[in-house]
Scaffold this motif. Structure first.
Motif, PDB file in Angstrom:
ATOM      1  N   MET A  45      46.794 -12.420  45.913  1.00 29.87           N
ATOM      2  CA  MET A  45      45.417 -12.070  45.533  1.00 29.87           C
ATOM      3  C   MET A  45      45.361 -11.439  44.141  1.00 29.87           C
ATOM      4  SD  MET A  45      43.290 -10.761  48.797  1.00 29.87           S
ATOM      5  CE  MET A  45      43.016 -11.805  50.231  1.00 29.87           C
ATOM      6  N   ILE A  72      46.034 -16.919  52.582  1.00 34.35           N
ATOM      7  CA  ILE A  72      44.661 -16.747  52.094  1.00 34.35           C
ATOM      8  C   ILE A  72      43.832 -17.941  52.574  1.00 34.35           C
ATOM      9  CG2 ILE A  72      43.181 -16.640  50.037  1.00 34.35           C
ATOM     10  CD1 ILE A  72      45.479 -15.250  48.579  1.00 34.35           C
ATOM     11  N   GLU A  76      38.231 -16.825  52.072  1.00 42.39           N
ATOM     12  CA  GLU A  76      38.694 -15.681  51.264  1.00 42.39           C
ATOM     13  C   GLU A  76      38.830 -16.064  49.792  1.00 42.39           C
ATOM     14  OE1 GLU A  76      41.184 -13.175  54.639  1.00 42.39           O
ATOM     15  OE2 GLU A  76      42.191 -14.781  53.555  1.00 42.39           O
ATOM     16  N   ILE A  80      36.975 -14.265  46.735  1.00 40.28           N
ATOM     17  CA  ILE A  80      37.701 -13.720  45.578  1.00 40.28           C
ATOM     18  C   ILE A  80      37.020 -14.200  44.286  1.00 40.28           C
ATOM     19  CG2 ILE A  80      39.877 -13.893  44.272  1.00 40.28           C
ATOM     20  CD1 ILE A  80      41.314 -14.050  47.047  1.00 40.28           C
TER      21      ILE A  80
END
Ligand code: MN
Length: 245
Positions: A45, A72, A76, A80
């Motif tokens: 991330m 991920i 998600e 992000i």
């Protein structure tokens, strides 16, 4: 777990052997692998955020792929990019969404996951009371030998249960995607990866399900037996499950 990297040697081994060695052995071998300090998923991330910010798109695409392998989800990844749009620039998000689509695919299941060549199927509502978390069930074969593809969202697992039979019977699991666990009563849990096969004899109390941070998919094959039935028991204790990495 962080995926072992050979990208440096694969792509730059001839041109820049020292760089390739540092990339694969130091950056990935020694930094990315320090999962006690920061999980592979968290490292993905922050790396995605850094590359997004800098507009380094070829590397970002590679890291979206790696982030997917580190657990991920598509939802998600979209989140992000949505948040980073405010900090790094709106047009960057416009550039990155199609990349997310490419990495995760657009013809995927309800939750945005393409896991394997087998269908995800429907929410497994009929057995939901014997599961913690959401699972999905897809019939792969309904003739000769019934085969079902079972998909577990991260941290989803079934309760302890026993496949009974007077003779024969039991269950076979063939893991096709993600990372999961199988545990027989009184034994240590066994970590499962695509290609692993679990032979569960009739009468053995056990559970199976996903790892905390990964989707998991296995084919479940009901082994023919006399007077076969399944007995569902208690849920897997949270504190026991949490010990599994
Ligand atoms: Mn079972």
């Amino acid at each position: 777990m962080a995926k072992k990297q050979t990208a440096g040697r694969d792509r730059l081994g001839n041109l820049a052997p020292k760089f390739a060695e540092l990339n694969d052995d130091v950056l990935f071998g020694q930094v990315w692998s320090r999962e006690a300090q920061l999980s592979a998923r968290d490292r993905s991330m922050i790396t995605i955020a850094a590359l997004f910010s800098a507009g380094l798109y070829p590397q970002l695409k590679s890291h979206l792929v790696l982030g997917k392998e580190h657990g991920i989800t598509k939802a998600e990844a979209v989140e992000i990019a949505t948040q980073l749009a405010f900090y790094c620039g709106w047009p960057k998000a416009w550039s990155v969404f199609p990349m997310i689509e490419e990495v995760y695919g657009s013809t995927d299941g309800e939750e945005g996951h393409v896991l394997s060549c087998f269908p995800i199927g429907e929410k497994n509502n009929a057995f939901a009371k014997y599961f913690i978390g959401q699972s999905y069930l897809a019939p792969v074969s309904t003739q000769q030998l019934p085969v079902f593809n079972v998909t577990f969202e991260p941290a989803c697992r079934n309760n302890w249960h026993v496949h009974h039979a007077k003779s024969g019977g039991g269950q076979m699991l063939i893991c096709v995607s993600g990372r999961g666990w199988y545990q027989a009563w009184g034994e240590a849990a066994r970590e499962l990866h695509p290609g692993d096969v679990v032979n569960i004899p009739a009468g053995v109390k056990h559970w199976h399900g996903a790892a905390k941070d990964s989707w998991f998919q296995h084919l479940a094959i009901e082994v023919p037996g006399e007077e076969s039935s399944t007995e569902w028991c208690e849920a897997v204790a949270d504190e026991e499950y949490r010990k599994l990495d």
